[in-house]
Write a protein that holds these residues in place. Sequence first.
Motif, mmCIF file in Angstrom:
data_model
loop_
_atom_site.group_PDB
_atom_site.id
_atom_site.type_symbol
_atom_site.label_atom_id
_atom_site.label_comp_id
_atom_site.label_asym_id
_atom_site.label_seq_id
_atom_site.Cartn_x
_atom_site.Cartn_y
_atom_site.Cartn_z
ATOM 1 N N UNK A 58 -26.775 81.090 57.715
ATOM 2 C CA UNK A 58 -25.922 81.755 56.742
ATOM 3 C C UNK A 58 -25.949 83.274 56.853
ATOM 4 N N UNK A 59 -27.038 83.814 57.416
ATOM 5 C CA UNK A 59 -27.164 85.269 57.553
ATOM 6 C C UNK A 59 -27.746 85.584 58.915
ATOM 7 N N UNK A 60 -27.546 86.800 59.368
ATOM 8 C CA UNK A 60 -28.089 87.170 60.674
ATOM 9 C C UNK A 60 -29.615 87.218 60.654
ATOM 10 N N UNK A 61 -30.208 87.347 59.484
ATOM 11 C CA UNK A 61 -31.670 87.352 59.378
ATOM 12 C C UNK A 61 -32.276 85.953 59.557
ATOM 13 N N UNK A 62 -31.437 84.927 59.567
ATOM 14 C CA UNK A 62 -31.923 83.555 59.719
ATOM 15 C C UNK A 62 -32.291 83.204 61.156
ATOM 16 N N UNK A 63 -31.925 84.057 62.114
ATOM 17 C CA UNK A 63 -32.218 83.783 63.523
ATOM 18 C C UNK A 63 -32.797 85.035 64.184
ATOM 19 N N UNK A 64 -33.808 84.825 65.016
ATOM 20 C CA UNK A 64 -34.406 85.902 65.802
ATOM 21 C C UNK A 64 -34.175 85.579 67.279
ATOM 22 N N UNK A 76 -35.947 80.701 64.121
ATOM 23 C CA UNK A 76 -35.425 81.027 62.806
ATOM 24 C C UNK A 76 -35.625 79.903 61.830
ATOM 25 N N UNK A 77 -34.804 79.937 60.781
ATOM 26 C CA UNK A 77 -34.928 78.936 59.729
ATOM 27 C C UNK A 77 -33.556 78.633 59.145
ATOM 28 N N UNK A 78 -33.322 77.344 58.914
ATOM 29 C CA UNK A 78 -32.088 76.890 58.279
ATOM 30 C C UNK A 78 -32.468 76.393 56.889
ATOM 31 N N UNK A 79 -31.850 76.981 55.880
ATOM 32 C CA UNK A 79 -32.124 76.601 54.494
ATOM 33 C C UNK A 79 -31.187 75.477 54.082
ATOM 34 N N UNK A 80 -31.678 74.582 53.259
ATOM 35 C CA UNK A 80 -30.832 73.540 52.678
ATOM 36 C C UNK A 80 -30.857 73.728 51.173
ATOM 37 N N UNK A 81 -29.704 74.060 50.617
ATOM 38 C CA UNK A 81 -29.612 74.357 49.191
ATOM 39 C C UNK A 81 -29.087 73.190 48.374
ATOM 40 N N UNK A 82 -28.356 72.307 48.998
ATOM 41 C CA UNK A 82 -27.699 71.226 48.254
ATOM 42 C C UNK A 82 -28.679 70.114 47.901
#
Length: 143
Positions: A58-64, A76-82
């Motif tokens: 969702x954001x560029x900070x989510x991947x290095x 990086x990290x993938x968030x799950x909000x649902x």
Amino acid sequence: MSWVPLDPLGVWRREFGNLPDLFDGEWTKPWSTLPRIPVDVRETPNEVVVTAEIPGLERKEDVQIRVHDQHLHLSGQIERHATTQGEHVFRSERFFGRFSRTVPLPSPVDERGAKAAYRNGVLEVRLPKVSGRGGQVIDVEFH
């Protein structure tokens, strides 16, 4: 004495059942959350292009993205909000959480000129090749 034919899969079938059932049940649940980031690596005369499928960022900070020692490192990290209340989940195959992938590069690259773009779940990293890596020609002086 009776003869019993050799059946190496007999123990497997008794313990785990039929093979097709193994890959579609609870037995695979611990592995369903492991990241699998498919990548394509291609080379042009001037650059190396790495394309990676990473849906859910969702954001560029989510991947290095890092280049080190002829390898491209993606993490990086993938968030799950649902999260829903009152629903029973029958299957959950989409990945979320931390991921990491290291890809060997086919040619020496200049990481200072690297560019990355993310669109529709696909990350594309373009790395310019180092020019003049064919070796240095040494002139010989004759006396």
